[in-house]
Design a protein around this motif. Structure first.
Motif, PDB file in Angstrom:
ATOM      1  N   PRO A  88       0.807  -1.227   0.000  1.00  0.00           N
ATOM      2  CA  PRO A  88       0.000   0.000   0.000  1.00  0.00           C
ATOM      3  C   PRO A  88       0.839   1.277   0.000  1.00  0.00           C
ATOM      4  CG  PRO A  88      -0.966  -1.591   1.503  1.00  0.00           C
ATOM      5  CD  PRO A  88       0.330  -2.184   1.009  1.00  0.00           C
ATOM      6  N   ARG A  91       1.942   1.886  -3.599  1.00  0.00           N
ATOM      7  CA  ARG A  91       0.828   2.361  -4.424  1.00  0.00           C
ATOM      8  C   ARG A  91       0.473   3.806  -4.116  1.00  0.00           C
ATOM      9  NH1 ARG A  91      -3.350   0.428  -3.031  1.00  0.00           N
ATOM     10  NH2 ARG A  91      -2.944  -1.329  -1.699  1.00  0.00           N
ATOM     11  N   LYS A  92       0.451   4.155  -2.833  1.00  0.00           N
ATOM     12  CA  LYS A  92       0.074   5.513  -2.446  1.00  0.00           C
ATOM     13  C   LYS A  92       1.151   6.526  -2.834  1.00  0.00           C
ATOM     14  CE  LYS A  92      -3.892   4.278  -0.983  1.00  0.00           C
ATOM     15  NZ  LYS A  92      -5.084   4.602  -1.772  1.00  0.00           N
ATOM     16  N   ASP A 150      -2.534   8.180   3.714  1.00  0.00           N
ATOM     17  CA  ASP A 150      -3.490   7.420   2.920  1.00  0.00           C
ATOM     18  C   ASP A 150      -3.208   5.921   3.021  1.00  0.00           C
ATOM     19  OD1 ASP A 150      -5.725   7.229   1.306  1.00  0.00           O
ATOM     20  OD2 ASP A 150      -4.705   7.870  -0.521  1.00  0.00           O
ATOM     21  N   ALA A 151      -1.937   5.539   2.955  1.00  0.00           N
ATOM     22  CA  ALA A 151      -1.573   4.127   3.090  1.00  0.00           C
ATOM     23  C   ALA A 151      -1.939   3.607   4.476  1.00  0.00           C
ATOM     24  CB  ALA A 151      -0.078   3.933   2.833  1.00  0.00           C
ATOM     25  N   GLU A 154      -5.632   2.960   4.610  1.00  0.00           N
ATOM     26  CA  GLU A 154      -5.954   1.725   3.861  1.00  0.00           C
ATOM     27  C   GLU A 154      -5.550   0.481   4.650  1.00  0.00           C
ATOM     28  OE1 GLU A 154      -4.318  -0.599   0.014  1.00  0.00           O
ATOM     29  OE2 GLU A 154      -4.913   1.481  -0.353  1.00  0.00           O
ATOM     30  N   GLY A 157      -7.880  -0.533   7.137  1.00  0.00           N
ATOM     31  CA  GLY A 157      -9.168  -0.975   6.621  1.00  0.00           C
ATOM     32  C   GLY A 157     -10.167   0.135   6.387  1.00  0.00           C
ATOM     33  N   GLU A 158      -9.707   1.371   6.473  1.00  0.00           N
ATOM     34  CA  GLU A 158     -10.587   2.513   6.221  1.00  0.00           C
ATOM     35  C   GLU A 158     -10.600   2.795   4.728  1.00  0.00           C
ATOM     36  OE1 GLU A 158      -9.139   5.756   8.612  1.00  0.00           O
ATOM     37  OE2 GLU A 158      -9.079   4.500  10.409  1.00  0.00           O
ATOM     38  N   THR A 159     -11.743   3.143   4.203  1.00  0.00           N
ATOM     39  CA  THR A 159     -11.842   3.473   2.790  1.00  0.00           C
ATOM     40  C   THR A 159     -12.130   4.956   2.635  1.00  0.00           C
ATOM     41  OG1 THR A 159     -14.174   2.894   2.763  1.00  0.00           O
ATOM     42  CG2 THR A 159     -12.609   1.184   2.095  1.00  0.00           C
ATOM     43  N   ALA A 160     -11.657   5.494   1.545  1.00  0.00           N
ATOM     44  CA  ALA A 160     -11.842   6.936   1.300  1.00  0.00           C
ATOM     45  C   ALA A 160     -13.216   7.199   0.713  1.00  0.00           C
ATOM     46  CB  ALA A 160     -10.766   7.448   0.358  1.00  0.00           C
TER      47      ALA A 160
END
Length: 160
Positions: A88, A91-92, A150-151, A154, A157-160
């Protein structure tokens, strides 16, 4: 000088190598083991480009002797991704354009990984403090901090 035999674990693989008593871990990783991700920026531990994780702690591999890896567990940028799937953080960093020339990126990623393992929900101040040992001359730190935030979300387990 006679060589020193070292047995260690690098990126979950048991590794044995010979090194000179004055050879740095950075030199061993790059020149003996072909792990080219950690970069030499300053050679004095001031820039963080060579950051790796040794036994759960971020270290500047330019300041650690290769012989000190004996019996240790080392993580490098090459071990961050899970096969073809990016971590993650990786990716971020891409999504937030938190990288440009790439010299500092492996060090930032390894320091951020260690941070999120120690504190999965860091504040912006904690992120900036934790990453203070890594220098970037291209991107600017706001994009890097946002990518780590942001990573972390994620990974929790939190979503934007």
């Amino acid at each position: 000088m006679s060589s020193i035999a070292v047995s260690t674990t690098i990126n979950d693989d048991d590794v044995e190598f010979l090194c000179q008593p004055d050879e740095t871990l950075l030199d061993v990783l790059r020149n003996r083991l072909g792990l080219m991700g950690a970069k030499e920026g300053c050679g004095t531990g001031d820039c963080g480009a060579c950051s790796t994780i040794m036994d759960g702690r971020v270290v500047c591999s330019c300041l650690v002797l290769g012989a000190e890896a004996q019996g240790k567990t080392i993580e490098t940028i090459e071990g961050l991704a899970n096969g073809a799937e990016l971590h993650p953080l990786q990716r971020k960093f891409i999504e937030h354009a938190a990288l440009q020339c790439g010299i500092c990126t492996p060090g930032f990623l390894m320091a951020a990984k260690a941070l999120l393992e120690a504190n999965p929900d860091p504040t912006e101040t904690e992120i900036r403090f934790w990453l203070a040992g890594n220098l970037c001359r291209c991107t600017g730190y706001d994009k890097i901090v946002r990518a780590v935030q942001d990573a972390a979300a994620e990974m929790r387990g939190e979503t934007a």
